[in-house]
Design an enzyme around this catalytic site. Structure first.
Site, PDB file in Angstrom:
ATOM      1  N   CYS A   1      -5.168  12.616  13.227  1.00  0.00           N
ATOM      2  CA  CYS A   1      -5.774  11.308  12.983  1.00  0.00           C
ATOM      3  C   CYS A   1      -5.669  10.523  14.272  1.00  0.00           C
ATOM      4  O   CYS A   1      -5.075  10.996  15.243  1.00  0.00           O
ATOM      5  CB  CYS A   1      -5.096  10.583  11.834  1.00  0.00           C
ATOM      6  SG  CYS A   1      -3.507   9.913  12.234  1.00  0.00           S
TER       7      CYS A   1
ATOM      8  N   ILE B   1       7.655   6.806  17.283  1.00  0.00           N
ATOM      9  CA  ILE B   1       7.322   7.578  16.065  1.00  0.00           C
ATOM     10  C   ILE B   1       6.032   8.378  16.246  1.00  0.00           C
ATOM     11  O   ILE B   1       5.975   9.565  15.921  1.00  0.00           O
ATOM     12  CB  ILE B   1       7.153   6.641  14.834  1.00  0.00           C
ATOM     13  CG1 ILE B   1       8.328   5.675  14.708  1.00  0.00           C
ATOM     14  CG2 ILE B   1       6.938   7.455  13.555  1.00  0.00           C
ATOM     15  CD1 ILE B   1       9.601   6.236  14.172  1.00  0.00           C
TER      16      ILE B   1
ATOM     17  N   ARG C   1      -8.528  -0.582   4.501  1.00  0.00           N
ATOM     18  CA  ARG C   1      -7.623   0.414   3.923  1.00  0.00           C
ATOM     19  C   ARG C   1      -6.273  -0.201   3.594  1.00  0.00           C
ATOM     20  O   ARG C   1      -5.552   0.317   2.741  1.00  0.00           O
ATOM     21  CB  ARG C   1      -7.401   1.576   4.917  1.00  0.00           C
ATOM     22  CG  ARG C   1      -8.566   2.519   5.040  1.00  0.00           C
ATOM     23  CD  ARG C   1      -8.155   3.742   5.853  1.00  0.00           C
ATOM     24  NE  ARG C   1      -6.797   4.128   5.536  1.00  0.00           N
ATOM     25  CZ  ARG C   1      -5.824   4.340   6.420  1.00  0.00           C
ATOM     26  NH1 ARG C   1      -6.061   4.246   7.693  1.00  0.00           N
ATOM     27  NH2 ARG C   1      -4.627   4.670   6.041  1.00  0.00           N
TER      28      ARG C   1
ATOM     29  N   LYS D   1       0.839  -1.209   0.000  1.00  0.00           N
ATOM     30  CA  LYS D   1       0.000   0.000   0.000  1.00  0.00           C
ATOM     31  C   LYS D   1       0.870   1.253   0.000  1.00  0.00           C
ATOM     32  O   LYS D   1       0.650   2.178  -0.775  1.00  0.00           O
ATOM     33  CB  LYS D   1      -0.903  -0.001   1.248  1.00  0.00           C
ATOM     34  CG  LYS D   1      -1.594   1.323   1.500  1.00  0.00           C
ATOM     35  CD  LYS D   1      -2.487   1.289   2.717  1.00  0.00           C
ATOM     36  CE  LYS D   1      -1.797   1.602   4.021  1.00  0.00           C
ATOM     37  NZ  LYS D   1      -1.484   3.019   4.248  1.00  0.00           N
ATOM     38  N   ASN D   2       1.870   1.266   0.879  1.00  0.00           N
ATOM     39  CA  ASN D   2       2.641   2.498   1.062  1.00  0.00           C
ATOM     40  C   ASN D   2       3.586   2.795  -0.096  1.00  0.00           C
ATOM     41  O   ASN D   2       4.176   3.877  -0.150  1.00  0.00           O
ATOM     42  CB  ASN D   2       3.424   2.450   2.385  1.00  0.00           C
ATOM     43  CG  ASN D   2       2.500   2.640   3.578  1.00  0.00           C
ATOM     44  OD1 ASN D   2       1.311   2.906   3.410  1.00  0.00           O
ATOM     45  ND2 ASN D   2       3.044   2.492   4.783  1.00  0.00           N
TER      46      ASN D   2
ATOM     47  N   ASP E   1       4.589   0.312  12.210  1.00  0.00           N
ATOM     48  CA  ASP E   1       3.397  -0.367  11.680  1.00  0.00           C
ATOM     49  C   ASP E   1       3.320  -1.840  12.094  1.00  0.00           C
ATOM     50  O   ASP E   1       2.362  -2.518  11.735  1.00  0.00           O
ATOM     51  CB  ASP E   1       3.366  -0.262  10.144  1.00  0.00           C
ATOM     52  CG  ASP E   1       2.977   1.129   9.671  1.00  0.00           C
ATOM     53  OD1 ASP E   1       2.553   1.949  10.507  1.00  0.00           O
ATOM     54  OD2 ASP E   1       3.110   1.408   8.452  1.00  0.00           O
TER      55      ASP E   1
ATOM     56  N   ARG F   1       0.204  14.217  13.622  1.00  0.00           N
ATOM     57  CA  ARG F   1       0.725  14.009  12.271  1.00  0.00           C
ATOM     58  C   ARG F   1       0.730  15.278  11.419  1.00  0.00           C
ATOM     59  O   ARG F   1      -0.008  15.401  10.435  1.00  0.00           O
ATOM     60  CB  ARG F   1      -0.034  12.877  11.569  1.00  0.00           C
ATOM     61  CG  ARG F   1       0.160  11.556  12.258  1.00  0.00           C
ATOM     62  CD  ARG F   1      -0.498  10.419  11.555  1.00  0.00           C
ATOM     63  NE  ARG F   1       0.278   9.867  10.463  1.00  0.00           N
ATOM     64  CZ  ARG F   1      -0.052   8.762   9.812  1.00  0.00           C
ATOM     65  NH1 ARG F   1      -1.145   8.115  10.145  1.00  0.00           N
ATOM     66  NH2 ARG F   1       0.690   8.294   8.845  1.00  0.00           N
TER      67      ARG F   1
ATOM     68  N   ARG G   1      -4.942  10.290   4.556  1.00  0.00           N
ATOM     69  CA  ARG G   1      -3.889  11.283   4.778  1.00  0.00           C
ATOM     70  C   ARG G   1      -2.870  11.318   3.648  1.00  0.00           C
ATOM     71  O   ARG G   1      -2.294  12.364   3.352  1.00  0.00           O
ATOM     72  CB  ARG G   1      -3.133  10.956   6.071  1.00  0.00           C
ATOM     73  CG  ARG G   1      -3.871  11.231   7.334  1.00  0.00           C
ATOM     74  CD  ARG G   1      -2.933  10.987   8.492  1.00  0.00           C
ATOM     75  NE  ARG G   1      -1.658  11.646   8.286  1.00  0.00           N
ATOM     76  CZ  ARG G   1      -1.426  12.927   8.523  1.00  0.00           C
ATOM     77  NH1 ARG G   1      -2.364  13.698   9.005  1.00  0.00           N
ATOM     78  NH2 ARG G   1      -0.231  13.447   8.279  1.00  0.00           N
TER      79      ARG G   1
HETATM   80  C1  UD1 Z   1       4.250   6.714   6.705  1.00  0.00           C
HETATM   81  C2  UD1 Z   1       3.410   5.486   6.426  1.00  0.00           C
HETATM   82  C3  UD1 Z   1       2.840   4.935   7.725  1.00  0.00           C
HETATM   83  C4  UD1 Z   1       3.956   4.699   8.747  1.00  0.00           C
HETATM   84  C5  UD1 Z   1       4.824   5.942   8.911  1.00  0.00           C
HETATM   85  C6  UD1 Z   1       6.052   5.708   9.770  1.00  0.00           C
HETATM   86  C7  UD1 Z   1       2.576   5.921   4.203  1.00  0.00           C
HETATM   87  C8  UD1 Z   1       1.399   6.238   3.326  1.00  0.00           C
HETATM   88  N1  UD1 Z   1       2.336   5.864   5.531  1.00  0.00           N
HETATM   89  O1  UD1 Z   1       3.364   7.695   7.260  1.00  0.00           O
HETATM   90  O2  UD1 Z   1       2.190   3.691   7.432  1.00  0.00           O
HETATM   91  O3  UD1 Z   1       3.390   4.385  10.002  1.00  0.00           O
HETATM   92  O4  UD1 Z   1       5.287   6.400   7.615  1.00  0.00           O
HETATM   93  O5  UD1 Z   1       6.810   4.673   9.279  1.00  0.00           O
HETATM   94  O6  UD1 Z   1       3.653   5.692   3.715  1.00  0.00           O
HETATM   95  N2  UD1 Z   1       6.178  14.455  11.082  1.00  0.00           N
HETATM   96  C9  UD1 Z   1       6.281  15.793  11.372  1.00  0.00           C
HETATM   97  N3  UD1 Z   1       6.117  16.690  10.350  1.00  0.00           N
HETATM   98  C10 UD1 Z   1       5.863  16.300   9.064  1.00  0.00           C
HETATM   99  C11 UD1 Z   1       5.787  14.932   8.779  1.00  0.00           C
HETATM  100  C12 UD1 Z   1       5.949  14.027   9.813  1.00  0.00           C
HETATM  101  O7  UD1 Z   1       6.501  16.178  12.521  1.00  0.00           O
HETATM  102  O8  UD1 Z   1       5.737  17.171   8.190  1.00  0.00           O
HETATM  103  C13 UD1 Z   1       6.352  13.465  12.168  1.00  0.00           C
HETATM  104  C14 UD1 Z   1       5.105  12.586  12.387  1.00  0.00           C
HETATM  105  O9  UD1 Z   1       4.158  13.224  13.213  1.00  0.00           O
HETATM  106  C15 UD1 Z   1       5.720  11.359  13.023  1.00  0.00           C
HETATM  107  C16 UD1 Z   1       7.074  11.249  12.293  1.00  0.00           C
HETATM  108  O10 UD1 Z   1       7.340  12.542  11.764  1.00  0.00           O
HETATM  109  O11 UD1 Z   1       5.943  11.574  14.376  1.00  0.00           O
HETATM  110  C17 UD1 Z   1       7.122  10.234  11.183  1.00  0.00           C
HETATM  111  O12 UD1 Z   1       5.995  10.399  10.348  1.00  0.00           O
HETATM  112  P1  UD1 Z   1       6.052  10.096   8.793  1.00  0.00           P
HETATM  113  O13 UD1 Z   1       7.222   9.241   8.453  1.00  0.00           O
HETATM  114  O14 UD1 Z   1       5.895  11.372   8.047  1.00  0.00           O
HETATM  115  O15 UD1 Z   1       4.710   9.251   8.598  1.00  0.00           O
HETATM  116  P2  UD1 Z   1       3.850   9.227   7.296  1.00  0.00           P
HETATM  117  O16 UD1 Z   1       4.722   9.500   6.126  1.00  0.00           O
HETATM  118  O17 UD1 Z   1       2.616  10.050   7.488  1.00  0.00           O
END
Ligand code: UD1
Length: 421
Positions: free
Chosen positions: A117, A330, A400, A22-23, A308, A122, A93
Site C-alpha cells: 500500500c 513503524i 476512509r 475506525k480501528n 497515525d 505491510r 487492508r
Molecule cells: C494498524 C492500524 C493503522 C496503524 C498501525 C500502526 C488498523 C486497521 N490499522 O495497522 O492505522 O497505522 O496499526 O499503529 O488497526 N508487520 C509485519 N508483518 C505482519 C504485520 C505487520 O512485518 O504480519 C509490520 C508492518 O509492516 C509495520 C509494523 O509491523 O512495519 C506494524 O504494523 P501493524 O501494527 O501490523 O499495522 P496494521 O495492523 O496493518
C-alpha cells in the site's frame, strides 16, 4: 474525483463530539464471523471502511443493517461463504481481519493477500505464522491465503510475535477464542483498540486476560454468543482536531474522547506550547495568543507516539519557531505528504526515516494531492492554517477514516467545501 477546497487562516473554535474509532470498529464488525447470533455495535462511525466491512460480511452470508445517523449496526445470520475476494481486500487492508475468525469458526478461509500500500510493503506474515502455530494449514496460491484448521479446529499455542502488530494481535486473539486450549500471545500490541476488541469478545463470552499488556492470554471456549458493544472513541480523530485547532491558534473542546489513550499526543501538544486540560472524557486545547514551539517526535507502538499522528504534527513543526524533527519507525514510506507541504512553503528535509523541520514557515494555499489517510488529514490542517485557498485532491482517502469532516470543521468555523472535478 472529489476535492476539498479550503479557505485558510481562520482559527478553529468550538466543540466537537468525537466519533467511534475506525480501528476498533473494523475488527469488532468482523467478530460477527465468530457467532451465528446477532451482534449489535453502537458508536460505529459512518466511514467508507465500515461500509466495505459490511459489504464483506454480506458477501459471506451475514445480514447487516447500519443506521449511520445513530451509529448503530446489527449483524446476524449464518456464514455461508468463507471467501474475502481481492476486489474488496484491495480497497481495505483491514479485510485481513476476516482470516482469524473465519478459520476459527468455519475451519477454513480464503482471504486475498492485501499486497502493498502507499505507506509501505505491510506484509501479513505474522498473522499467517501465528495461525500456523495454532494448527492451521496455510497455502498461498493465486494471490489468496487458503487456510484450513487441521481436524476442523484450531488449538491453543504460545505465539511470540517478531514485531508488534496491531491487526496481527487482533486476528490471533479472535482466532484463539474458539480454539481448543489456551493461547498466549507474547509481544502483543497494547493499543486501546486491542483492549476494546477484547471487551467486545468478552461480552460475547470469550475468556481473555492481559489485553493492554504485552502478554495476552486467551482460553478457548466452545461457542460465542451475540450481544451489544459500544465502540471506543477515536483517539486519532481526537488528536487530529486538537492539532488543527493548535495550527490555527484556536480553542477547541473534544467531547466523548478517551484522554487515557492519548498521553503521548497530549504531552507533545503541551511541549509545543498549547494549554491542554482534561475534564472527564473532554479535552480542551487553547492556543490563542500562544506561539508554536517545535517538538521532536519518534513514532512507536502504543503507549509510544502513534504513527497515525506524525503527519499532522509535521504541520505544527513547519509553523513552529525553530527546528523540530519527526522520526518514523513503524512504516517505511510514510513521508509522502512532505513534498506537498513543501509546495505550500514548509521547510522540510527528509534524512532517512527522519524529517527535519525548520520553522517558522508562512504556509500559502496551493493545489495538493492526498496519498493516504493520515497524509490527507495533514494537508487539510495545512490548508486551514495557510493563507489563501488550498485544494486537496484524492480525498477519498480521508473518507476512509474521518466521519463528517466538513460538518465538523464547519461547526468550528473552518471554511471547507467538497467540490467535484
Ligand atoms: C494498524 C492500524 C493503522 C496503524 C498501525 C500502526 C488498523 C486497521 N490499522 O495497522 O492505522 O497505522 O496499526 O499503529 O488497526 N508487520 C509485519 N508483518 C505482519 C504485520 C505487520 O512485518 O504480519 C509490520 C508492518 O509492516 C509495520 C509494523 O509491523 O512495519 C506494524 O504494523 P501493524 O501494527 O501490523 O499495522 P496494521 O495492523 O496493518
Amino acid at each position: 474525483m472529489e476535492k476539498f477546497k479550503i479557505e485558510g487562516g481562520r482559527p478553529l473554535a468550538g466543540d466537537i463530539t468525537v466519533s467511534g474509532a475506525k480501528n476498533a470498529a473494523l475488527p469488532e464488525l468482523l467478530c460477527a464471523l465468530l457467532t451465528d447470533e446477532e451482534l449489535r455495535l453502537s458508536n460505529v462511525p459512518c466511514l467508507r471502511d465500515v461500509k466495505t466491512s459490511l459489504r464483506l460480511l454480506e458477501m459471506m452470508g451475514k445480514r447487516c443493517s447500519f443506521d449511520p445517523e445513530r451509529g448503530e449496526v446489527s449483524i446476524s445470520g449464518a456464514v455461508t461463504s468463507h471467501v474475502a475476494p481481492y476486489d474488496l481486500v484491495k480497497t481495505m487492508r483491514a479485510s485481513i481481519l476476516a482470516l482469524g475468525p473465519l478459520v476459527s469458526f468455519c475451519g477454513h478461509a480464503e482471504v486475498s493477500l492485501p499486497g502493498g500500500c502507499s505507506i509501505g510493503a505491510r506484509p501479513v506474515d505474522l498473522h499467517i505464522r501465528g495461525l500456523q502455530e495454532m494448527g492451521a494449514h496455510i497455502d498461498l496460491d493465486g494471490g489468496y491465503i487458503h487456510a484450513e484448521a487441521v481436524g476442523g479446529r484450531l488449538h491453543g499455542a504460545r505465539i511470540v510475535m517478531d514485531k508488534v502488530s496491531v491487526t496481527g494481535t487482533e486476528n490471533l486473539m479472535m482466532a484463539a477464542c474458539l480454539a481448543d486450549g489456551t493461547t498466549v500471545i507474547e509481544n502483543a500490541a497494547r493499543e486501546p483498540e486491542v483492549v476494546d476488541l477484547a471487551d467486545c469478545l468478552r461480552m460475547m463470552g470469550a475468556h481473555i486476560r492481559g489485553d493492554g499488556t504485552a502478554t495476552v492470554e486467551v482460553q478457548g471456549v466452545q461457542r460465542l454468543c451475540g450481544g451489544s458493544h459500544r465502540v471506543v472513541a477515536d483517539r486519532i480523530e481526537t488528536g487530529t482536531y486538537l492539532v488543527a485547532a493548535m495550527a490555527t491558534h484556536g480553542v477547541i473542546t473534544c467531547h466523548d474522547s478517551c484522554p487515557f489513550a492519548l498521553d503521548a499526543v497530549l504531552s507533545k501538544l503541551r511541549s509545543g506550547g498549547a494549554e491542554v486540560t482534561v475534564n472527564g472524557s473532554s479535552i480542551t486545547l487553547d492556543m490563542r495568543n500562544r506561539e508554536i514551539r517545535p517538538v521532536d517526535i519518534t513514532t512507536a507502538p502504543h503507549p509510544g507516539f502513534p504513527t497515525d499522528m506524525q503527519a499532522q504534527f509535521t504541520v505544527l513543526n513547519a509553523l513552529a519557531c525553530g527546528t523540530g524533527s519527526i522520526t518514523e519507525t513503524i512504516f517505511e514510506n510514510r513521508f509522502m505528504h512532505i513534498p506537498e507541504l513543501i509546495r505550500m512553503g514548509a521547510r522540510l528535509d527528509i534524512r532517512g526515516n527522519t524529517v527535519i523541520c525548520s520553522g517558522p514557515a508562512a504556509l500559502k494555499g496551493a493545489q495538493v494531492m492526498a496519498t493516504d489517510l493520515r497524509a490527507s488529514a495533514c494537508l487539510v490542517i495545512a490548508g486551514l492554517a495557510a493563507s489563501g485557498t488550498t485544494v486537496v485532491d484524492r480525498i477519498y482517502h480521508m473518507d476512509r477514516g474521518y466521519e463528517r469532516i466538513e460538518r465538523k470543521i464547519g461547526a468550528l468555523g473552518g471554511l471547507i467545501e467538497r467540490v467535484g472535478d
